[in-house]
Enzyme design. Structure first.
Site, mmCIF file in Angstrom:
data_model
loop_
_atom_site.group_PDB
_atom_site.id
_atom_site.type_symbol
_atom_site.label_atom_id
_atom_site.label_comp_id
_atom_site.label_asym_id
_atom_site.label_seq_id
_atom_site.Cartn_x
_atom_site.Cartn_y
_atom_site.Cartn_z
ATOM 1 N N SER A 173 0.795 -1.313 0.018
ATOM 2 C CA SER A 173 0.179 0.025 0.109
ATOM 3 C C SER A 173 0.773 1.133 -0.004
ATOM 4 O O SER A 173 1.760 1.403 -0.813
ATOM 5 C CB SER A 173 -1.046 0.099 1.145
ATOM 6 O OG SER A 173 -2.056 1.143 1.069
ATOM 7 N N ASP A 184 -10.070 -3.639 -5.494
ATOM 8 C CA ASP A 184 -9.175 -2.682 -4.560
ATOM 9 C C ASP A 184 -10.082 -1.394 -4.340
ATOM 10 O O ASP A 184 -9.828 -0.668 -5.447
ATOM 11 C CB ASP A 184 -7.824 -2.725 -4.772
ATOM 12 C CG ASP A 184 -6.980 -1.976 -3.415
ATOM 13 O OD1 ASP A 184 -7.527 -1.298 -2.638
ATOM 14 O OD2 ASP A 184 -5.704 -2.340 -3.383
ATOM 15 N N HIS A 236 -7.911 -4.839 -1.123
ATOM 16 C CA HIS A 236 -6.765 -4.255 -0.954
ATOM 17 C C HIS A 236 -5.810 -5.267 0.029
ATOM 18 O O HIS A 236 -4.968 -5.070 0.111
ATOM 19 C CB HIS A 236 -7.094 -2.858 -0.159
ATOM 20 C CG HIS A 236 -5.917 -2.068 0.109
ATOM 21 N ND1 HIS A 236 -5.235 -1.354 -0.831
ATOM 22 C CD2 HIS A 236 -5.172 -1.396 1.326
ATOM 23 C CE1 HIS A 236 -3.952 -0.732 -0.424
ATOM 24 N NE2 HIS A 236 -4.312 -0.751 0.950
#
Length: 516
Positions: free
Chosen positions: A366, A451, A486
């Site tokens: 991320s 995501d 995600h």
């Protein structure tokens, strides 16, 4: 985002529910909790820089909320209840790492707050756990977790001590307000996740008698407070005696900032036995004030048993060294410190002989994927392999489009690119916008089709640009999971398969030996 709080009476129709609170500011998210004493409903509304708390006395029959302190720019606070007072952790009065204050329940405003403990600049306070006779004060000191127990009857404060050089500890569910035991979790890079009870009240004691010619002269009460292990995570075929962890400090580019690095490796590795360089994985995150603590990760054993060192870089932008580490030195117009710190940690490991550029890998997910992307643009020659999971790499495109979910809230982290100073600064590190013709390391990028935080086209766009600009023949691969979001697959076995692919990519290109 959660923005409303409703009161529902069990057994009554839903259309009779009453809305207690509505948060209209899109930067603020709302959550609710009950005070540890059980007396108050606490409604927290906050952004990354400001908070506002409302309370409701559940024992008095109150029908509405009472505000503790109206929101103010750069003021964060949180509330708990003990006795006749509210206990508040706040960053008021320039106490960036927060201090502990209290105020009478009927006078909650900031003008009435009184300091409970002196402010310690090197200690960050995070949260309180209240008991009938004690308050557990949880926070950080020198980059590691800490917990102090305040005896509310005696007024004394005592810190829980730990033996390992680097570790993680955290409060577990402590639902019994009258208990004398504080339950917490503990682990290190060597010790599996464990649950302990810490006896805050002196109940265990022994009499030690001094004897002279067989006649007792006096008796002394020896008091002890003990940590009792309740349960430890079972890790099949794991022998902790084979591994060791250590903590080192890299020097940042400014010449004086010390960046913590926590490492774990086998005691029979080349580094441990001969001080020879080993294949190494350097992991980092460095955003949102999030702390990456040196906790136990059974998946890392696969690296360690192949002779690798696994290292965590606690770079600026995270919160390991206190709020200033993030707020003053690792966001907005100081964000480049995050990437240069990661580079400097790599340089430290190389300079001290732990590893070499041909044996060094880096990884992050991320915002940590953005860290990987920005760093390999900055110094690709330091790394043989890079792994970026769901990486936030197209910073400019995403932050310039307020119609994308979460973008507006993210302006408090990176800055609003509609302002020239932030636009120009973000353009310096946005990974997609800084790919140049270079020799890049082997790169594995993962993405999730569903995501909602980092859209799949960001990593796809970055990979395409890397392939177009690379001047060598390194492998640059993109793996998009067509059903994941995600946080990767929710199925733990699928998650392990995903990690095994990453580990295989790393160990293959670092030339690590295979094990049975």
């Amino acid at each position: 985002r959660p923005h409303k709080v409703w009161r529902h009476v069990v057994g009554q129709p839903q259309n009779t529910d009453v809305c207690l609170f509505t948060e209209d500011d899109e930067l603020f998210w709302v959550d609710i909790e009950k005070s540890d004493s059980g007396r108050f409903l606490i409604v927290n509304s906050g952004s990354s820089t400001r908070t506002e708390v409302h309370i409701m006395d559940l024992e008095s029959g109150a029908q509405g909320l009472t505000i503790v302190q109206p929101r103010e720019e750069d003021h964060r606070y949180q509330v708990q209840h003990w006795g006749d007072d509210l206990y508040i952790i706040t960053n008021a009065d320039n106490c960036i790492n927060s201090k502990l204050v209290k105020t009478e329940i009927g006078k909650p405003g900031r003008a009435n707050w009184k300091d409970v403990l002196p402010y310690e600049k090197t200690t960050k306070l995070d949260y309180l756990v209240c008991f009938e006779k004690f308050i557990a004060i949880n926070g950080r000191s020198n980059g590691l977790k800490m917990c102090k127990i305040m005896d509310m009857l005696k007024g004394s404060v005592e810190e829980i001590k730990f033996d390992e050089e680097c570790f993680d500890m955290y409060s577990k569910k402590n639902k019994e307000f009258s208990s004398n035991n504080f339950r917490f979790g503990y682990s290190s890079m060597v010790t599996p996740h464990s649950t302990f009870d810490y006896n805050m009240y002196v109940e265990r004691y022994t009499f030690v008698t001094c004897v002279y010619w067989q006649y007792p002269l006096m008796s002394v009460l020896r008091m002890t407070k003990e940590k009792t292990l309740l349960k430890e995570q079972e890790v099949p075929n794991y022998d902790r005696s084979l591994y060791t962890c250590e903590r080192a400090f890299a020097t940042a580019a400014d010449g004086y900032t010390r960046i913590p690095i926590c490492m774990v490796y086998r005691k029979d590795s080349k580094w441990a036995t001969k001080k020879q360089a080993c294949p190494t994985m350097l992991y980092g995150y460095g955003s949102y004030g999030v702390c990456v603590d040196p906790s136990f990760d059974f998946k890392a054993i696969s690296y360690l048993d192949r002779g690798m060192i696994f290292a965590i870089a606690n770079i600026r932008g995270g919160g390991e060294m206190g709020r200033e580490w993030y707020e003053k030195e690792g966001k907005y117009l100081d964000k480049m410190n995050t990437f240069t710190d990661f580079r400097d940690c790599a340089l430290h490991l190389i300079a001290k002989g732990y590893t070499t550029p041909s044996q060094l890998a880096c990884s992050g997910r991320s915002a940590g994927g953005m860290l990987v992307g920005a760093t390999v643009n900055l110094c690709p020659e330091l790394f043989k392999v890079a792994v970026a999971g769901v990486p936030f790499v197209d910073v400019m495109t995403t932050m310039c489009d307020p119609s994308i979910p979460l973008t507006i809230g993210e302006w408090e982290e990176w800055g609003n690119p509609n302002e020239k100073k932030y636009f120009e600064y973000m353009l310096q590190y946005s990974p997609v916008d800084n790919v140049k013709p270079k020799d890049y390391p082997h790169v594995l990028v993962t993405a999730g089709l569903n995501d909602p935080r980092v859209a799949y086209w960001e990593p796809a766009k970055w990979v395409a640009k890397l392939r177009e600009n690379q001047t060598n023949k390194s492998k640059i691969l993109l793996k998009t999971d067509m059903s994941a979001g995600h946080f990767s697959a929710s199925d733990r076995y699928r998650l392990l398969k995903e990690r095994s692919l990453e580990y295989a990519f790393v160990t293959t290109h670092l030339g690590c030996p295979q094990i049975a």
